[in-house]
Design an enzyme around this catalytic site. Structure first.
Site, PDB file in Angstrom:
ATOM      1  N   TYR A  43       0.847  -1.187   0.000  1.00  0.00           N
ATOM      2  CA  TYR A  43       0.000   0.000   0.000  1.00  0.00           C
ATOM      3  C   TYR A  43       0.886   1.241   0.000  1.00  0.00           C
ATOM      4  O   TYR A  43       2.018   1.209   0.468  1.00  0.00           O
ATOM      5  CB  TYR A  43      -1.033   0.012   1.125  1.00  0.00           C
ATOM      6  CG  TYR A  43      -0.554  -0.091   2.556  1.00  0.00           C
ATOM      7  CD1 TYR A  43       0.135   0.945   3.181  1.00  0.00           C
ATOM      8  CD2 TYR A  43      -0.859  -1.218   3.321  1.00  0.00           C
ATOM      9  CE1 TYR A  43       0.532   0.865   4.507  1.00  0.00           C
ATOM     10  CE2 TYR A  43      -0.475  -1.313   4.656  1.00  0.00           C
ATOM     11  CZ  TYR A  43       0.221  -0.270   5.238  1.00  0.00           C
ATOM     12  OH  TYR A  43       0.603  -0.356   6.552  1.00  0.00           O
ATOM     13  N   CYS A  44       0.366   2.314  -0.587  1.00  0.00           N
ATOM     14  CA  CYS A  44       1.112   3.568  -0.761  1.00  0.00           C
ATOM     15  C   CYS A  44       2.511   3.319  -1.340  1.00  0.00           C
ATOM     16  O   CYS A  44       3.519   3.720  -0.751  1.00  0.00           O
ATOM     17  CB  CYS A  44       1.211   4.324   0.558  1.00  0.00           C
ATOM     18  SG  CYS A  44       1.669   6.071   0.353  1.00  0.00           S
ATOM     19  N   PRO A  45       2.591   2.633  -2.497  1.00  0.00           N
ATOM     20  CA  PRO A  45       3.911   2.352  -3.074  1.00  0.00           C
ATOM     21  C   PRO A  45       4.609   3.619  -3.522  1.00  0.00           C
ATOM     22  O   PRO A  45       3.972   4.572  -3.980  1.00  0.00           O
ATOM     23  CB  PRO A  45       3.581   1.447  -4.273  1.00  0.00           C
ATOM     24  CG  PRO A  45       2.176   1.798  -4.650  1.00  0.00           C
ATOM     25  CD  PRO A  45       1.488   2.165  -3.357  1.00  0.00           C
TER      26      PRO A  45
END
Length: 280
Positions: free
Chosen positions: A147-149
């Protein structure tokens, strides 16, 4: 590297610890705090600042998340799981915060000589140094199915334990990192995987939302077979600040800084109300 060295070796650090304020401490206050400190550091009223913060059971969404086709259903799901939901003012996508996640903001004075990458690089160098007795295998590259790369994801053996964002306000720059210290990284990732499944469904969207694989995320304790606590990492950070500058001050917000905080906090509240009102 010289600029990074200069960023991490100021004459003094101002240390503000908000890691034990408990469940009533809102993430909206945190982002307003960093904005106020960025203004103060940028104007030379404060030395370089390091702020620690913990928020209980909070999902911080990015601005693109608020544009998901079924975002209100996604938010309802997060709330049903016991999480508060806010939309932040810095870049990136959704992240999960709880009492096993320690956040660190390093707030540097901005200048023409310091570009945005150097703020990120300084934080990467800081964390590598912070944990150097435990591992020398921290890598910084995008873990695409986290998540949130982002380009500055921190991982060990391909498993992400931290993500970095940056927000520039006037002449100051707040570089913010979340560190999954304890608990299950995969469990946090599964929560956001379900959020995106519910919020996007099968719709085609202009923005590419992450296809989360929970197995690519882990906490430091899971990766290093340690039993670190948030308090342990807090103590490490404080010692490291002393090592880097030789002087640490602990003054709270004062004078104009309080006014800047109040103004930014009010703006954060209004922005969130607008963003979340649109979803009803």
């Amino acid at each position: 590297m010289e600029t990074i060295h200069a960023l991490l070796h100021p004459q003094a650090y101002r240390f503000i610890d908000q890691s034990s304020l408990g469940p009533t401490f809102s993430a909206l206050q945190s982002f307003a705090m960093d904005d106020a400190l960025s203004i103060s550091v940028g104007e030379g009223l404060s030395p370089t600042a390091a702020r620690l913060w913990v928020h209980h059971d909070t999902v911080v969404l990015g601005i693109p998340d608020a544009r998901l086709p079924y975002i209100s259903d996604g938010i309802d799901f997060l709330k049903s799981e016991g999480y508060q939901v806010i939309v932040r003012n810095s870049g990136g996508l959704g992240v999960v915060l709880d009492d096993g996640v320690l956040n660190l903001s390093l707030i540097f004075p901005d200048s023409k000589e310091v570009n945005i990458h150097e703020g990120y690089d300084a934080m990467v160098a800081f964390i590598r140094s912070l944990l150097s007795d435990l591992t020398n295998e921290i890598e910084a590259y995008e873990i695409t199915r986290s998540y949130c790369p982002g380009t500055y994801d921190l991982s060990i053996h391909g498993k992400k334990f931290a993500g970095i964002s940056q927000r520039r306000v006037k002449s100051g720059s707040a570089v913010q990192i979340y560190l999954d210290v304890s608990g299950s990284g995969a469990q946090r990732a599964f929560l956001l995987k379900r959020f995106y499944e519910i919020g996007k469904r099968a719709e085609k969207t202009r923005f590419k939302y992450p296809d989360i694989d929970p197995t690519v995320m882990a906490s430091l304790n899971e990766l290093l077979a340690t039993d670190l606590t948030v308090e342990d990492v807090r103590d490490r950070i404080l010692r490291k600040l002393y090592d880097l500058s030789g002087k640490v001050v602990t003054t709270p917000l004062e004078g104009e800084e309080i006014e800047w905080f109040n103004k930014r906090f009010e703006q954060m509240i209004q922005r969130n109300e607008k963003a979340l009102d649109r979803l009803k």
